[in-house]
Write a protein that holds these residues in place. Structure first.
Motif, PDB file in Angstrom:
ATOM      1  N   LEU A 120       0.873  -1.331   0.052  1.00 40.17           N
ATOM      2  CA  LEU A 120      -0.085   0.019  -0.073  1.00 40.17           C
ATOM      3  C   LEU A 120       0.933   1.171  -0.064  1.00 40.17           C
ATOM      4  O   LEU A 120       1.037   1.907   1.062  1.00 40.17           O
ATOM      5  N   PRO A 121       1.385   1.823  -1.225  1.00 38.30           N
ATOM      6  CA  PRO A 121       2.422   2.816  -1.224  1.00 38.30           C
ATOM      7  C   PRO A 121       2.249   4.240  -0.648  1.00 38.30           C
ATOM      8  O   PRO A 121       2.936   4.684  -0.261  1.00 38.30           O
ATOM      9  N   ALA A 122       0.993   4.455  -0.733  1.00 41.24           N
ATOM     10  CA  ALA A 122       0.321   5.606  -0.211  1.00 41.24           C
ATOM     11  C   ALA A 122       0.433   5.667   1.286  1.00 41.24           C
ATOM     12  O   ALA A 122       0.491   6.655   1.915  1.00 41.24           O
ATOM     13  N   GLY A 123       0.516   4.507   1.704  1.00 40.36           N
ATOM     14  CA  GLY A 123       0.318   4.524   3.158  1.00 40.36           C
ATOM     15  C   GLY A 123      -1.146   4.816   4.022  1.00 40.36           C
ATOM     16  O   GLY A 123      -1.773   4.844   5.202  1.00 40.36           O
ATOM     17  N   TYR A 124      -2.254   4.892   2.879  1.00 40.11           N
ATOM     18  CA  TYR A 124      -3.506   4.904   3.162  1.00 40.11           C
ATOM     19  C   TYR A 124      -4.338   4.549   2.050  1.00 40.11           C
ATOM     20  O   TYR A 124      -3.871   4.240   0.975  1.00 40.11           O
TER      21      TYR A 124
END
Length: 532
Positions: A120-124
């Motif tokens: 989950l690269p965006a962290g959200y």
């Protein structure tokens, strides 16, 4: 390397208690305690919307594409990229909500759900926590009693909400190199998250029946292909047990179940495991578990004792999602730029429950047969095409479809669309049977020949194999007499009043004629001769 699909952590589940009951095992491998327990099962279902592009980006959606070949800048969470909502996904969510008797929110909101995971690269994750697109629905499904298709009950469960949200990527664990690789092809593509709150279920059989009905509805609508083997439909099961009149027990969550059969096994195993643990003086941990299909059991993944704070916040890059109906749609609004709830509702196809009722009413088949026709993709259409092309009554056609065609398909692991025997060929074969040109035994031999796919018609096979009925009455009488002369004991039993033995003589005549005699005619000849 083997793929390990990751689904974002689930929110707490509210469950409702079924009536106290004596738990009945789904599998013979389960031997449950005689003490009364109330199992409570809730489901969270993740379904991928059928669309050409992802939920928030223009990247294509394609199963089994090379790793990281379908990743946009937004999917990779590069700075400065913004989400663009896919209209097709919105329409599919509305359609699904309407089919599941939900109330559609004309104004729904997007939120950010924060957690950290490598895929989950965006962290959200962009989801709909506060105001989802659809709420307060219901799903009705039918359940066999004691696995008897002719004894079915219909149950209805409540759906709390349906929400749009993006998917994470996929972690690929390479055990030989002790490393994990990330594939972002799936990132951002999940378009539909159905959350069933609460599911008042008591066993895996019920959970499997409900998921199968939902799968059929999604496929009928076209909102999702819902192929579990391809990860398009994934199930998380929440299971707990308690004694009647006591508070709910501690629940466990079995994640990422990708088969309806495995779902039934996982739920039943987990119920049994918790009962045995509690009766032996142990405690149930609030944990996440996985189902090991090879071992047939659930195994621990991680504990959930410390509740995670997802730090939900409004999604700043997406405005509220506004939907319209016929009354609220402004007169000067371009209809192609809005989603009209009423327009979608008017175009809903017949749902599986309606199709079953029509099949039973129109063709006079049994209700359980209608379930079989719809459970196999394309089988109902195949059946109707055969009925249109044959003189045989639908009640008899259904027997050939279910008992013969379907068994051949399963034996060779083929789908209905892959069948070498078309509806036209089967109808042609059944017409020969109706005209009494061949017997039922011969018809089965012809079907077996048709299955080879050599391009021959049923009539050509009948002529080549000499399977036509014997028309010479005298010849049949001679064969019947020869059988009677060889079966003295059976003849004595029949004359003593045991008419069931007559079926054995009919079978022997059929064998003698290699299936080229009519069972009805043979019975008449035998009865006449035995009465003399």
């Amino acid at each position: 390397m083997h793929p390990q699909p990751h689904i974002p952590p689930a929110d707490p589940v509210s469950l409702c208690p079924p009536e106290a009951l004596q738990l009945r095992p789904h599998s013979s491998a389960l031997k449950l305690s005689p003490a009364p327990w109330v199992p409570v099962v809730g489901l969270e279902i993740h379904a991928q919307i059928s669309s050409n592009s992802k939920l928030f980006s223009g990247s294509q959606v394609q199963f089994a594409a090379p790793p990281n070949s379908l990743v946009s800048f937004f999917d990779a969470s590069l700075p400065g990229t913004l989400p663009v909502l896919n209209r097709r996904c919105v329409e599919a969510a509305v359609m699904t909500g309407l089919a599941l008797n939900c109330s559609i929110n004309k104004k729904s909101l997007f939120d950010r759900k924060h957690y950290f995971y490598a895929d989950l690269p965006a962290g959200y994750q962009i989801t709909q926590q506060r105001v989802p697109i659809a709420v307060n629905g219901s799903l009705s499904y039918s359940l066999c009693i004691d696995n008897k298709m002719n004894q079915m009950v219909t149950k209805t469960v409540r759906i709390k909400q349906i929400q749009l949200e993006q998917d994470s990527g996929k972690s690929l664990h390479d055990d030989t190199r002790s490393q994990t690789l990330i594939d972002l092809n799936r990132a951002g593509r999940l378009g539909l998250f159905s959350c069933f709150f609460p599911f008042c279920m008591c066993c895996g059989e019920e959970a499997a029946a409900a998921v199968r009905e939902l799968q059929l509805i999604l496929q009928t609508l076209g909102s999702s292909q819902a192929v579990m083997a391809e990860g398009q439909l994934r199930v998380d099961a929440n299971v707990s047990v308690h004694h009647p009149g006591e508070p709910y027990g501690v629940r466990t969550e079995v994640k990422n179940i990708n088969s309806i059969r495995f779902l039934a096994k996982a739920v039943d195993y987990e119920i049994q495991r918790q009962i045995e643990e509690l009766e032996n003086g142990g405690t149930i941990l609030n944990e996440t578990r996985a189902f090991d299909s090879k071992l047939g059991c659930t195994v621990p993944m991680r504990d959930k004792e410390g509740k995670q704070d997802y730090r939900f916040m409004p999604e700043p890059n997406l405005p509220p999602l506004i939907l319209y109906d016929a009354k609220s749609l402004p007169a000067n609004m371009n209809h192609q730029q809005v989603v009209n709830i009423d327009w979608i509702h008017e175009r809903l196809p017949d749902l599986p429950s309606v199709k079953r009722a029509k099949l039973v009413e129109q063709y006079g088949i049994l209700p359980e047969h209608s379930f079989t026709l719809l459970n196999e993709d394309g089988l109902a259409e195949f059946f109707e095409n055969v009925v249109k092309q044959t003189q045989m009554k639908p009640k008899k056609v259904i027997g050939w479809i279910i008992n013969d065609l379907l068994s051949h398909l399963k034996q060779h692991s083929l789908t209905v669309k892959e069948s070498p025997v078309s509806s036209f060929l089967l109808a042609d074969l059944l017409n020969l049977l109706v005209k009494k040109d061949i017997s039922s035994t011969a018809a089965k031999q012809v079907l077996a020949e048709l299955w080879k796919g050599e391009g021959k018609t049923p009539l050509e096979i009948v002529k080549k194999k000499k399977l036509g009925l014997i028309q010479d009455q005298k010849e049949l009488e001679q064969i019947c007499q020869a059988v009677i002369d060889r079966q003295e004991n059976e003849v004595m039993a029949i004359k003593s009043g045991n008419q069931k033995v007559l079926n054995k003589l009919i079978g022997l005549v059929q064998r003698e004629t290699q299936g080229r005699s009519s069972a009805v005619v043979v019975r008449q000849i035998l009865e006449k001769k035995l009465s003399e």
